[in-house]
Design a protein around this motif. Structure first.
Motif, PDB file in Angstrom:
ATOM      1  N   LYS A  35       9.870   8.065   4.124  1.00  0.00           N
ATOM      2  CA  LYS A  35       8.950   7.756   3.041  1.00  0.00           C
ATOM      3  C   LYS A  35       7.858   8.806   2.917  1.00  0.00           C
ATOM      4  CE  LYS A  35      10.891   3.850   1.910  1.00  0.00           C
ATOM      5  NZ  LYS A  35      11.474   3.646   0.575  1.00  0.00           N
ATOM      6  N   LYS A  36       7.418   8.997   1.678  1.00  0.00           N
ATOM      7  CA  LYS A  36       6.249   9.823   1.433  1.00  0.00           C
ATOM      8  C   LYS A  36       5.037   8.904   1.451  1.00  0.00           C
ATOM      9  CE  LYS A  36       8.547  13.297  -1.454  1.00  0.00           C
ATOM     10  NZ  LYS A  36       8.569  13.931  -2.796  1.00  0.00           N
ATOM     11  N   ILE A  37       4.156   9.093   2.407  1.00  0.00           N
ATOM     12  CA  ILE A  37       3.008   8.211   2.541  1.00  0.00           C
ATOM     13  C   ILE A  37       1.722   9.021   2.584  1.00  0.00           C
ATOM     14  CG2 ILE A  37       4.238   6.313   3.677  1.00  0.00           C
ATOM     15  CD1 ILE A  37       3.264   7.392   6.326  1.00  0.00           C
ATOM     16  N   THR A  38       0.666   8.389   2.106  1.00  0.00           N
ATOM     17  CA  THR A  38      -0.628   9.072   2.072  1.00  0.00           C
ATOM     18  C   THR A  38      -1.348   8.980   3.405  1.00  0.00           C
ATOM     19  OG1 THR A  38      -1.672   7.055   1.234  1.00  0.00           O
ATOM     20  CG2 THR A  38      -0.889   8.654  -0.401  1.00  0.00           C
ATOM     21  N   ASN A  39      -0.989   7.991   4.211  1.00  0.00           N
ATOM     22  CA  ASN A  39      -1.625   7.813   5.524  1.00  0.00           C
ATOM     23  C   ASN A  39      -0.580   7.393   6.554  1.00  0.00           C
ATOM     24  OD1 ASN A  39      -1.302   5.349   4.143  1.00  0.00           O
ATOM     25  ND2 ASN A  39      -2.749   4.348   5.503  1.00  0.00           N
ATOM     26  N   GLU A  74       2.481   0.798  -3.220  1.00  0.00           N
ATOM     27  CA  GLU A  74       2.519   2.086  -3.894  1.00  0.00           C
ATOM     28  C   GLU A  74       1.110   2.670  -3.909  1.00  0.00           C
ATOM     29  OE1 GLU A  74       4.023   1.470  -7.790  1.00  0.00           O
ATOM     30  OE2 GLU A  74       6.106   1.306  -7.160  1.00  0.00           O
ATOM     31  N   SER A  75       1.011   3.947  -3.677  1.00  0.00           N
ATOM     32  CA  SER A  75      -0.294   4.590  -3.715  1.00  0.00           C
ATOM     33  C   SER A  75      -0.844   4.552  -5.139  1.00  0.00           C
ATOM     34  CB  SER A  75      -0.202   6.044  -3.242  1.00  0.00           C
ATOM     35  OG  SER A  75      -1.432   6.714  -3.454  1.00  0.00           O
ATOM     36  N   PRO A  76      -2.062   4.045  -5.308  1.00  0.00           N
ATOM     37  CA  PRO A  76      -2.643   4.011  -6.654  1.00  0.00           C
ATOM     38  C   PRO A  76      -3.131   5.374  -7.133  1.00  0.00           C
ATOM     39  CG  PRO A  76      -4.225   3.179  -5.061  1.00  0.00           C
ATOM     40  CD  PRO A  76      -2.954   3.451  -4.305  1.00  0.00           C
ATOM     41  N   ASP A  82       3.540   6.198  -0.999  1.00  0.00           N
ATOM     42  CA  ASP A  82       3.136   4.862  -0.586  1.00  0.00           C
ATOM     43  C   ASP A  82       1.888   4.941   0.274  1.00  0.00           C
ATOM     44  OD1 ASP A  82       5.279   3.566  -1.853  1.00  0.00           O
ATOM     45  OD2 ASP A  82       6.599   3.974  -0.151  1.00  0.00           O
ATOM     46  N   HIS A  83       1.230   3.784   0.427  1.00  0.00           N
ATOM     47  CA  HIS A  83       0.011   3.715   1.227  1.00  0.00           C
ATOM     48  C   HIS A  83       0.134   2.568   2.223  1.00  0.00           C
ATOM     49  CE1 HIS A  83      -4.277   4.052   2.158  1.00  0.00           C
ATOM     50  NE2 HIS A  83      -4.313   2.735   2.138  1.00  0.00           N
TER      51      HIS A  83
END
Length: 304
Positions: A35-39, A74-76, A82-83
């Motif tokens: 997954k591509k995640i912000t954190n 989902e990252s806003p 994703d978050h």
């Protein structure tokens, strides 16, 4: 040594190790599966930390231990990412308000769907009882009937100087994720349960009838050695992640009883003939919940 992440600020993390709070940073990049995640790390994660030999007093996170579960959306802010909200939780508790600010049923359902995807129990606390007149009380009773009928606890509350003992007991011996819109009362509740937490509380904006963000980062607070609460920033939108259209109905408890009974094995319970879910709407499936299901399926409720 092994440590528990109690606060995530994005760049630095507060961790609890051997009864001491340490501040640590990541070494390199971590990924959550593909997954591509912000954190990559969230409050509730267990990690391995070691002292930075080059910088005195600095700690480095070298490993993230396998999670029992996690809450994700989902990252806003970053499309396609994703978050992580929290990890390793026993239950999710949603603070709902019927006014100042108003929580939509779409938001409630998205929160519960996300919990259901990991079989995490969910509880709904409807706060600000003192503001409600006959119309809002009728609305509460309607919502309580709908959600208790499908297995969720629903309580009408008023968070001020103290909390009903029945509500306080819900948090005992569990790690609870606390979610809700800004201004719904999350910080007030934590201050009642854990006075030394001293969470900042602000008034509702009269202009927009919305809460003011007072919690910036997710943080874990401890009631006792066996009870913890992960407080989250006020969530305006809750975009579903990792859930395909074909499996959406699996996370509606009242629909699960009918899965496999429809005429078509890939039935989306929308316009297909011989759909047992549609036949149950108005009986064992509420019209409100079914309409919410269709809105999410069609992407019509804008994640709110």
């Amino acid at each position: 040594m092994k440590a528990l992440v109690v606060k995530s600020t994005g760049l630095w993390y507060e961790v609890l190790a051997e009864n001491k709070r340490l501040v640590a940073r990541l070494r390199g990049k971590f990924k959550l599966e593909d997954k591509k995640i912000t954190n990559p790390i969230a409050a509730g994660d267990w990690v391995e930390v070691e002292a930075n030999q080059q910088v005195d007093g600095e700690w480095v996170i070298t490993q993230i231990y396998e999670r029992e579960n996690y809450m994700i959306r989902e990252s806003p802010r970053k499309k396609g990412h994703d978050h992580l909200i929290a990890s390793n939780i026993n239950q999710g508790i949603l603070i709902v308000t019927l006014k100042k600010p108003r929580t939509s049923t779409g938001f409630i359902d998205r929160f519960l769907i996300t919990l259901e995807s990991f079989r995490i129990p969910g509880i709904i606390l409807v706060n600000k009882r003192d503001l409600y007149k006959e119309k809002e009380i009728e609305r509460f009773e309607e919502l309580k009937s709908i959600y208790t009928d499908i297995g969720y606890e629903v309580h009408l509350c008023q968070f001020e100087r103290e909390v009903d003992p029945k509500v306080s007991e819900l948090f005992r011996n569990k790690t609870s994720l606390l979610c809700g819109h800004s201004g719904a009362g999350k910080s007030t509740l934590i201050n009642c349960l854990i006075p030394h937490a001293s969470q900042e509380v602000k008034e509702i904006s009269d202009f927009a009838n919305k809460g003011v963000h007072t919690t910036t980062f997710a943080e874990m607070f401890f009631l006792d050695d066996k009870s913890a609460i992960i407080d989250t920033p006020g969530i305006k939108e809750l975009g579903l992640s990792e859930i395909e259209s074909e499996e959406l109905s699996h996370y509606f408890p009242e629909m699960r009883n009918f899965l496999g009974q429809c005429k078509f094995h890939n039935c989306l319970h929308e316009n297909e003939p011989g759909c047992k879910v549609k036949e149950a709407v108005g009986d064992t499936i509420s019209q409100l919940r079914y309409d919410g299901y269709l809105s999410i399926l069609r992407g019509e409720d804008n994640r709110k």
